[in-house]
Design an enzyme around this catalytic site. Sequence first.
Site, PDB file in Angstrom:
ATOM      1  N   LYS A  44       0.678  -1.145  -0.012  1.00 28.03           N
ATOM      2  CA  LYS A  44       0.041  -0.005   0.000  1.00 28.03           C
ATOM      3  C   LYS A  44       0.865   1.048   0.142  1.00 28.03           C
ATOM      4  O   LYS A  44       0.298   2.412  -0.231  1.00 28.03           O
ATOM      5  CB  LYS A  44      -0.997  -0.067   1.180  1.00 28.03           C
ATOM      6  CG  LYS A  44      -1.957  -1.202   1.277  1.00 28.03           C
ATOM      7  CD  LYS A  44      -3.002  -1.137  -0.021  1.00 28.03           C
ATOM      8  CE  LYS A  44      -4.369  -1.410   0.442  1.00 28.03           C
ATOM      9  NZ  LYS A  44      -5.267  -0.963  -0.355  1.00 28.03           N
TER      10      LYS A  44
HETATM   11  C1  LIG Z   1      -3.471  -6.840   4.039  1.00 30.37           C
HETATM   12  C2  LIG Z   1      -4.213  -6.452   2.561  1.00 30.37           C
HETATM   13  N1  LIG Z   1      -4.569  -7.425   1.744  1.00 30.37           N
HETATM   14  C3  LIG Z   1      -5.289  -7.062   0.818  1.00 30.37           C
HETATM   15  C4  LIG Z   1      -5.488  -5.778   0.341  1.00 30.37           C
HETATM   16  C5  LIG Z   1      -6.172  -5.437  -0.593  1.00 30.37           C
HETATM   17  O1  LIG Z   1      -5.563  -4.934  -1.835  1.00 30.37           O
HETATM   18  P1  LIG Z   1      -6.280  -3.663  -2.756  1.00 30.37           P
HETATM   19  O2  LIG Z   1      -6.999  -2.896  -1.937  1.00 30.37           O
HETATM   20  O3  LIG Z   1      -5.232  -3.170  -3.807  1.00 30.37           O
HETATM   21  O4  LIG Z   1      -7.348  -4.367  -3.541  1.00 30.37           O
HETATM   22  C6  LIG Z   1      -5.247  -4.708   1.177  1.00 30.37           C
HETATM   23  C7  LIG Z   1      -5.881  -3.371   1.182  1.00 30.37           C
HETATM   24  O5  LIG Z   1      -6.817  -2.961   1.585  1.00 30.37           O
HETATM   25  C8  LIG Z   1      -4.408  -5.110   2.368  1.00 30.37           C
HETATM   26  O6  LIG Z   1      -4.362  -4.261   3.586  1.00 30.37           O
END
Ligand SMILES: Cc1ncc(COP(=O)(O)O)c(C=O)c1O
Length: 325
Positions: A44
């Site tokens: 992120k």
């Molecule tokens: C630990 C974790 N896994 C998966 C995701 C999912 O990623 P994205 O928001 O890019 O779909 C996030 C994001 O919110 C996350 O913090």
Amino acid sequence: MDYKNNILETIGNTPLVKINKLVEDIPALVLAKYETFNPGNSVKDRMAVKMLAAAEEKGLIKPGGTIVEGTSGNTGMGLALAAIVKGYKMVCTLADKQSKEKMDILRAVGCEVIVCPTNVSPEHPDSYYSVAQRIAEERPNSWYVNQYDNLANTQAHYESTGPEIWEQTEGKVTHFVVGVGTGGTISGVGKYLKEKNPNVKIWGVDTYGSVFKKYHETGEFDEKEIYPYVTEGIGEDILPKNVNFDIIDGFTKVTDKDAAVYTRRLAEEEGMFLGNSAGAAIKGLIQLKDEFKEDDVVVVLFHDHGSRYIGKIYNDEWMKEQGFM
Ligand SMILES: Cc1ncc(COP(=O)(O)O)c(C=O)c1O
């Protein structure tokens, strides 16, 4: 001398690492895009910095202002690092199901943390979405990031994560498998890879209690699909603008128990100490094994680090309480 000018310049260029024992039954080469090497220990960081830069360009935030975001922890961490380097204040709202470690980590990097109830609808005034929005409206010179609908999120992955995967696999990637929350990762990487090679298949990993899989398959937003679940980071009870359903070939759903058990197996059998959504992602990939052939190159992205789950997934008592052990 070889050095970076600040911590934000270390974001990206994470390694691809072969997964071995857990995927013994899969004929393809399975590679993990290992995002914990980012300075905030999650993927992120990439989108946090991009969203802030886009807001600065549009004049949505001025020097000394306040960044406000609803987050499951990782976006908040990326934004907090950027806030420190660039001189902003940071407020994070979190749902109370998120791990205590995530809240403590955000406080450690100077965030004001506001904990909101998990079991309310997104429109409810107490939800972490609504509280973030309200704070941004009330405080002068503040900016509500809205990672769900802010398309700079997808753009970050289109500009960095996608090209890295393409180059690291020398264009040989055939499948990309990833957990979906805001949708930024799957949509940005998916768009880039499909532009390079339209035959690349893009698979989303969803969780039980989330609307994505059914919406993708039927076009129906079914409220009956929504109920509280344990897995952190993936699945939603809303349709974020960042989820580009058109570039996604399919979703597979992983149970809370499987996600937790496979997170521990990654640590124990691969030496990969990762967060909850990594377990969901690798289990989802294993569920899809009939999709993969011998010469395929399957890339799975692991979002965050195990240290954020010490009190939960990596705690035997918690695992037993949940009925996962
Ligand atoms: C630990 C974790 N896994 C998966 C995701 C999912 O990623 P994205 O928001 O890019 O779909 C996030 C994001 O919110 C996350 O913090």
